[in-house]
Structure formats: C-alpha cells, structure tokens
Design a protein around this motif. Structure first.
Motif, PDB file in Angstrom:
ATOM      1  N   ALA A   1       0.819  -1.216   0.000  1.00 37.07           N
ATOM      2  CA  ALA A   1       0.000   0.000   0.000  1.00 37.07           C
ATOM      3  C   ALA A   1       0.855   1.270   0.000  1.00 37.07           C
ATOM      4  CB  ALA A   1      -0.948  -0.003   1.200  1.00 37.07           C
ATOM      5  N   PHE A   2       1.898   1.304   0.826  1.00 33.07           N
ATOM      6  CA  PHE A   2       2.780   2.476   0.866  1.00 33.07           C
ATOM      7  C   PHE A   2       3.403   2.758  -0.510  1.00 33.07           C
ATOM      8  CE2 PHE A   2       2.849   2.739   5.539  1.00 33.07           C
ATOM      9  CZ  PHE A   2       3.090   4.093   5.737  1.00 33.07           C
ATOM     10  N   PRO A   3       4.025   1.752  -1.179  1.00 32.82           N
ATOM     11  CA  PRO A   3       4.573   2.026  -2.513  1.00 32.82           C
ATOM     12  C   PRO A   3       3.520   2.447  -3.538  1.00 32.82           C
ATOM     13  CG  PRO A   3       5.580   0.053  -1.607  1.00 32.82           C
ATOM     14  CD  PRO A   3       4.466   0.432  -0.672  1.00 32.82           C
ATOM     15  N   VAL A   4       2.310   1.886  -3.421  1.00 31.55           N
ATOM     16  CA  VAL A   4       1.241   2.298  -4.343  1.00 31.55           C
ATOM     17  C   VAL A   4       0.879   3.767  -4.119  1.00 31.55           C
ATOM     18  CG1 VAL A   4      -1.206   1.982  -4.906  1.00 31.55           C
ATOM     19  CG2 VAL A   4       0.295  -0.017  -4.697  1.00 31.55           C
ATOM     20  N   LEU A   5       0.820   4.190  -2.855  1.00 30.16           N
ATOM     21  CA  LEU A   5       0.547   5.589  -2.549  1.00 30.16           C
ATOM     22  C   LEU A   5       1.655   6.485  -3.111  1.00 30.16           C
ATOM     23  CD1 LEU A   5      -0.748   5.345   1.140  1.00 30.16           C
ATOM     24  CD2 LEU A   5      -2.085   5.879  -0.900  1.00 30.16           C
TER      25      LEU A   5
ATOM     26  N   TYR B   1      11.885   5.772  -0.845  1.00 27.49           N
ATOM     27  CA  TYR B   1      12.640   5.020   0.164  1.00 27.49           C
ATOM     28  C   TYR B   1      11.841   4.919   1.466  1.00 27.49           C
ATOM     29  CZ  TYR B   1      16.466   3.443   3.097  1.00 27.49           C
ATOM     30  OH  TYR B   1      17.248   2.710   3.959  1.00 27.49           O
ATOM     31  N   LEU B   2      11.217   6.012   1.879  1.00 27.35           N
ATOM     32  CA  LEU B   2      10.358   5.996   3.058  1.00 27.35           C
ATOM     33  C   LEU B   2       9.260   4.944   2.907  1.00 27.35           C
ATOM     34  CD1 LEU B   2       8.863   7.103   5.601  1.00 27.35           C
ATOM     35  CD2 LEU B   2       7.952   8.911   4.142  1.00 27.35           C
ATOM     36  N   CYS B   3       8.600   4.927   1.759  1.00 23.89           N
ATOM     37  CA  CYS B   3       7.472   4.015   1.540  1.00 23.89           C
ATOM     38  C   CYS B   3       7.914   2.557   1.425  1.00 23.89           C
ATOM     39  CB  CYS B   3       6.709   4.424   0.275  1.00 23.89           C
ATOM     40  SG  CYS B   3       5.800   5.974   0.453  1.00 23.89           S
ATOM     41  N   ALA B   4       9.179   2.327   1.071  1.00 22.78           N
ATOM     42  CA  ALA B   4       9.677   0.954   0.913  1.00 22.78           C
ATOM     43  C   ALA B   4      10.232   0.372   2.202  1.00 22.78           C
ATOM     44  CB  ALA B   4      10.755   0.925  -0.180  1.00 22.78           C
ATOM     45  N   LEU B   5      10.382   1.184   3.236  1.00 21.33           N
ATOM     46  CA  LEU B   5      11.018   0.730   4.473  1.00 21.33           C
ATOM     47  C   LEU B   5      10.114  -0.194   5.292  1.00 21.33           C
ATOM     48  CD1 LEU B   5      12.798   3.970   5.753  1.00 21.33           C
ATOM     49  CD2 LEU B   5      13.900   1.836   5.053  1.00 21.33           C
ATOM     50  N   PRO B   6      10.710  -1.053   6.125  1.00 25.41           N
ATOM     51  CA  PRO B   6       9.913  -1.872   7.047  1.00 25.41           C
ATOM     52  C   PRO B   6       9.362  -1.051   8.201  1.00 25.41           C
ATOM     53  CG  PRO B   6      12.254  -2.220   7.443  1.00 25.41           C
ATOM     54  CD  PRO B   6      12.145  -1.354   6.213  1.00 25.41           C
ATOM     55  N   SER B   7       8.512  -1.694   8.983  1.00 22.81           N
ATOM     56  CA  SER B   7       7.942  -1.048  10.171  1.00 22.81           C
ATOM     57  C   SER B   7       8.972  -1.004  11.293  1.00 22.81           C
ATOM     58  CB  SER B   7       6.708  -1.823  10.620  1.00 22.81           C
ATOM     59  OG  SER B   7       6.119  -1.237  11.760  1.00 22.81           O
ATOM     60  N   THR B   8       8.689  -0.189  12.282  1.00 22.08           N
ATOM     61  CA  THR B   8       9.559  -0.128  13.463  1.00 22.08           C
ATOM     62  C   THR B   8       9.274  -1.313  14.382  1.00 22.08           C
ATOM     63  OG1 THR B   8       7.970   1.139  14.756  1.00 22.08           O
ATOM     64  CG2 THR B   8       9.512   2.386  13.418  1.00 22.08           C
TER      65      THR B   8
ATOM     66  N   PRO C   1      12.798  12.616   4.168  1.00 21.84           N
ATOM     67  CA  PRO C   1      11.406  12.249   4.483  1.00 21.84           C
ATOM     68  C   PRO C   1      11.264  11.328   5.693  1.00 21.84           C
ATOM     69  CG  PRO C   1      11.746  12.198   2.116  1.00 21.84           C
ATOM     70  CD  PRO C   1      13.099  12.386   2.729  1.00 21.84           C
ATOM     71  N   ILE C   2      12.122  10.301   5.822  1.00 20.24           N
ATOM     72  CA  ILE C   2      11.988   9.403   6.980  1.00 20.24           C
ATOM     73  C   ILE C   2      12.401  10.121   8.263  1.00 20.24           C
ATOM     74  CG2 ILE C   2      14.277   8.370   6.555  1.00 20.24           C
ATOM     75  CD1 ILE C   2      11.245   6.737   8.288  1.00 20.24           C
ATOM     76  N   MET C   3      13.336  11.065   8.183  1.00 21.52           N
ATOM     77  CA  MET C   3      13.722  11.827   9.375  1.00 21.52           C
ATOM     78  C   MET C   3      12.581  12.719   9.855  1.00 21.52           C
ATOM     79  SD  MET C   3      17.638  12.885   8.446  1.00 21.52           S
ATOM     80  CE  MET C   3      17.733  13.993   9.867  1.00 21.52           C
ATOM     81  N   ILE C   4      11.738  13.157   8.953  1.00 19.46           N
ATOM     82  CA  ILE C   4      10.573  13.972   9.331  1.00 19.46           C
ATOM     83  C   ILE C   4       9.404  13.075   9.740  1.00 19.46           C
ATOM     84  CG2 ILE C   4       8.838  15.582   8.441  1.00 19.46           C
ATOM     85  CD1 ILE C   4      11.102  16.755   6.675  1.00 19.46           C
ATOM     86  N   TYR C   5       9.195  12.006   8.989  1.00 22.60           N
ATOM     87  CA  TYR C   5       8.096  11.079   9.267  1.00 22.60           C
ATOM     88  C   TYR C   5       8.239  10.461  10.660  1.00 22.60           C
ATOM     89  CZ  TYR C   5       4.588   7.476   8.129  1.00 22.60           C
ATOM     90  OH  TYR C   5       3.460   6.671   8.104  1.00 22.60           O
ATOM     91  N   HIS C   6       9.492  10.185  11.063  1.00 20.42           N
ATOM     92  CA  HIS C   6       9.747   9.522  12.350  1.00 20.42           C
ATOM     93  C   HIS C   6       9.170  10.303  13.539  1.00 20.42           C
ATOM     94  CE1 HIS C   6      11.883   7.132  15.363  1.00 20.42           C
ATOM     95  NE2 HIS C   6      12.247   8.271  15.903  1.00 20.42           N
ATOM     96  N   PRO C   7       9.533  11.584  13.748  1.00 22.51           N
ATOM     97  CA  PRO C   7       8.940  12.294  14.884  1.00 22.51           C
ATOM     98  C   PRO C   7       7.446  12.537  14.719  1.00 22.51           C
ATOM     99  CG  PRO C   7      10.315  13.781  13.580  1.00 22.51           C
ATOM    100  CD  PRO C   7      10.568  12.403  13.077  1.00 22.51           C
ATOM    101  N   LEU C   8       6.977  12.720  13.477  1.00 23.50           N
ATOM    102  CA  LEU C   8       5.543  12.917  13.262  1.00 23.50           C
ATOM    103  C   LEU C   8       4.750  11.696  13.715  1.00 23.50           C
ATOM    104  CD1 LEU C   8       5.249  14.659   9.753  1.00 23.50           C
ATOM    105  CD2 LEU C   8       4.722  15.650  11.989  1.00 23.50           C
TER     106      LEU C   8
ATOM    107  N   LYS D   1       3.745   2.562  10.667  1.00 24.39           N
ATOM    108  CA  LYS D   1       5.088   2.972  11.085  1.00 24.39           C
ATOM    109  C   LYS D   1       6.123   2.724   9.994  1.00 24.39           C
ATOM    110  CE  LYS D   1       4.483   4.102  15.463  1.00 24.39           C
ATOM    111  NZ  LYS D   1       3.031   3.933  15.414  1.00 24.39           N
ATOM    112  N   LYS D   2       7.166   3.530  10.002  1.00 20.56           N
ATOM    113  CA  LYS D   2       8.335   3.306   9.152  1.00 20.56           C
ATOM    114  C   LYS D   2       9.578   3.484  10.012  1.00 20.56           C
ATOM    115  CE  LYS D   2       6.503   2.274   5.198  1.00 20.56           C
ATOM    116  NZ  LYS D   2       6.818   1.030   4.464  1.00 20.56           N
ATOM    117  N   SER D   3      10.563   2.613   9.798  1.00 17.65           N
ATOM    118  CA  SER D   3      11.691   2.506  10.728  1.00 17.65           C
ATOM    119  C   SER D   3      12.886   3.358  10.307  1.00 17.65           C
ATOM    120  CB  SER D   3      12.123   1.040  10.842  1.00 17.65           C
ATOM    121  OG  SER D   3      13.278   0.921  11.629  1.00 17.65           O
ATOM    122  N   LEU D   4      13.207   4.366  11.124  1.00 17.64           N
ATOM    123  CA  LEU D   4      14.455   5.109  10.929  1.00 17.64           C
ATOM    124  C   LEU D   4      15.639   4.257  11.379  1.00 17.64           C
ATOM    125  CD1 LEU D   4      15.962   7.735  10.210  1.00 17.64           C
ATOM    126  CD2 LEU D   4      15.494   8.533  12.541  1.00 17.64           C
ATOM    127  N   ALA D   5      15.426   3.404  12.398  1.00 17.50           N
ATOM    128  CA  ALA D   5      16.507   2.552  12.901  1.00 17.50           C
ATOM    129  C   ALA D   5      17.023   1.614  11.821  1.00 17.50           C
ATOM    130  CB  ALA D   5      16.023   1.748  14.106  1.00 17.50           C
TER     131      ALA D   5
END
Length: 339
Positions: free
Chosen positions: A85-89, A111-118, A304-311, A278-282
C-alpha cells in the motif's frame, strides 16, 4: 493540552534533538564526517550497525513471536500495507506531483514508503494503548527481516539495477551480512546471553540511537561536501514536511478503516494501525548507507523518513492514549454491568 503534552515529550527527547544537532554539525564540519574524512564514518558506522542488530537478535523473544503467529489476517494486513500500500501511494503521488517535486526528494519518499515497520515504538505504543502486543512483536520483527530483501528490490524497480542504478545482488549480500547475520547470531546466542543483556537493555537502546545519529551525520556531511543543499534550497524541507504529514494522515485513516472493515477486535485493530503505519528510521539509516553508498544526495533521500519519524511518534502517542481511555471505559462499563 493533551497534544501539547505529547509534543513537549517529543521535543525533549534527546534522540530527536540529536538528529537536529547531527545535521547542524554536518553543516559546520562537513569534511570531518564525510567519506574518507577523519572520523572514518564508513567503518565506525558499519561496526555499530552490526553490533546493534546483534543486540536486537539477543533481545528478541522467540516465545512472544510464536504466541502471535495465529492471527494470519492481521499479519497479512500489516505486511500488505508496509510493502504494497505504501509504494502504491508513492506511485499515485509521483503521477500527480512528480513534476513539482525534486527527483532526489521523490526518491526519498520512495525510500520511506519501501522501508519496514519499526519494532520498539510499534510494540511500545501498542502496549500503552492496550493492544495485542504479541502480534505487534511478530509483525514488527517479520517486517524488519522482510525489509532486508523487499526494500532494495522496490528501490531497484524504480532506479534500476546494474549500471546507473543499484547492484541488487551485491546490495542484498551486504544487507544480509550487516543486518540479517548479526540478528541470527543474536538469536542463536540468546539462550546464553539473553538474561545478561536484558539487564543492560536501556544501554543497548542508547547505542542503537547513537549509531543512527552517526549515520545521519555522515549522510549529511557527504551532501554538504557535494554542494547538494546549496543547489536545492530550503523549499525542499517544506515539501518534505508537508508530504510526510499528508502520507501519515492518509495511512492512519486507511489502516483504521481497513481494520474495522475486517472486523478486528479492538486489541487487534490497535496492533494493526500502529504496526502498519510505522516506518523505521533505525533500519532506514543503515540500509540507506548500504543501498545508496556514498551518494551525494543521501541526506535529501533520508529527509522524508527523518521527518516522518517524529511525526508518527507525536500523532500515534495521542492515538495510543485515546485507545487506552476507550478500553478503560469499556472495561468499566462491563464491570458495572456484571454487578
């Protein structure tokens, strides 16, 4: 007031402040942390990443994972949102706005949309919201392992593989050596080392975050040295903030509606929403270094993942409290009815 309380908690989080400091230091001292610089970040971070994933393996309870195996519909939904769903979005967003967004920032959103969950925040928030914790542990852990293979593959579908793109075979081998191998070693040694490392788990969590900050610092140093930020300007930061906020809002709405359409129990709905959004910055920071190497635009790709993480931490902390209050009201009503 509740939203302000959660915002204050995030603002005073030393790790999130550390991300800001890491980018500031990269702006002030870019050559120190760049590839070939005095820090030798490419070697220091590799050692740190290997150690961090080894500790994840040692601390990962296989008993809790087995306990969460039964609910296959929940697992399919979480993994489907994370890797489909994330990559489709992203594809929809690129089709509608691709000409308005810089190519590197669009790659960052991919890259954000392709990442695993935290793992940590998904499980912690599910627990505080009175959700299905074993299912959250299983899905977050499964997502992390699947991401080692699926994330670079999804990136290669867009940027290509081989000359001009990413070397998918070499990247997968590097990811297995740096992420999967230490994770498996940690699991194998857990019967002997599990109790020992459990006593110092808070220190291993600090190490995890320090390694991420080093990766962020090194990525931004390389971007500063290349002159990439001077070329892009500050408008890309606004685009990244707006895009991340819209993506998070849309995914939270979709996951909540999907969980209710599938008639999940309240506990399963909580696990599904928190794990699938969730998307994992770790995982994202070390994987980016292995997938993109010393790419001069790596700082922008990570933005994007650095911003998405705190949000996601701010919004989902508020949601967790609302879920917990709702569960408490239901339990109170059931207790009164029983009397």
């Amino acid at each position: 007031m509740q939203a302000f309380k959660h915002l204050k908690r995030v603002v005073t989080d030393w790790f999130l402040c550390g991300m800001f400091i890491a980018t500031l230091l990269a702006w002030l001292f870019p050559r120190f942390g760049s590839s070939g610089g005095a820090l030798h970040a490419e070697y220091v971070t590799n050692i740190g990443v290997f150690l961090v994933f080894f500790l994840h393996g040692v601390n990962l309870s296989s008993e809790q994972i087995r306990h969460g195996l039964k609910n296959w519909r929940l697992h399919l939904m979480v993994q489907g949102f994370t890797f489909v769903a994330f990559p489709v979005l992203w594809l929809v967003g690129k089709t509608l706005l691709g000409t308005q967004v810089p190519a590197l920032l669009m790659l960052g959103f991919l890259y954000l949309c392709a990442l695993p969950s935290t793992i940590s925040s998904s499980v912690a928030l599910t627990g505080s919201a009175k959700g299905n914790v074993p299912a959250a542990i299983l899905n977050a852990s499964l997502s992390s392992v699947l991401g080692i293979f699926i994330t670079p593959w999804l990136i290669s579908l867009v940027v290509g593989s081989g000359s001009g793109g990413i070397d998918l075979g070499s990247t997968l081998l590097d990811l297995c050596a740096m992420l999967l191998l230490p994770l498996l070693l940690g699991q194998l040694l857990r019967p002997w080392l599990g109790r020992l490392f459990a006593r110092y788990k808070r220190y291993t969590a600090v190490l995890d975050k320090v390694v991420i900050l080093l990766l962020v610092y090194a990525a931004f140093c390389n971007s500063m040295v290349s002159g990439m930020w001077q070329q892009q300007g500050t408008a890309v930061i606004g685009m990244a903030v707006l895009g991340s906020a819209l993506l998070l809002a849309l995914v939270l709405w979709l996951t909540t509606r999907s969980a209710r359409a599938l008639n999940f129990s309240p506990a399963d709905e909580i696990a599904a929403v928190f794990c699938a959004s969730k998307k994992s910055l770790a995982a994202g920071a070390p994987m980016a270094a292995l997938i993109f190497g010393a790419h001069p635009g790596l700082g922008l790709i990570l933005l994007p993942i650095m911003i998405y993480h705190p949000l996601q931490l701010i919004v989902c902390s508020v949601m967790a409290e609302q879920y917990a209050n709702r569960t408490a009201r239901v339990d109170s009503s059931a207790a009164l009815s029983a009397q």
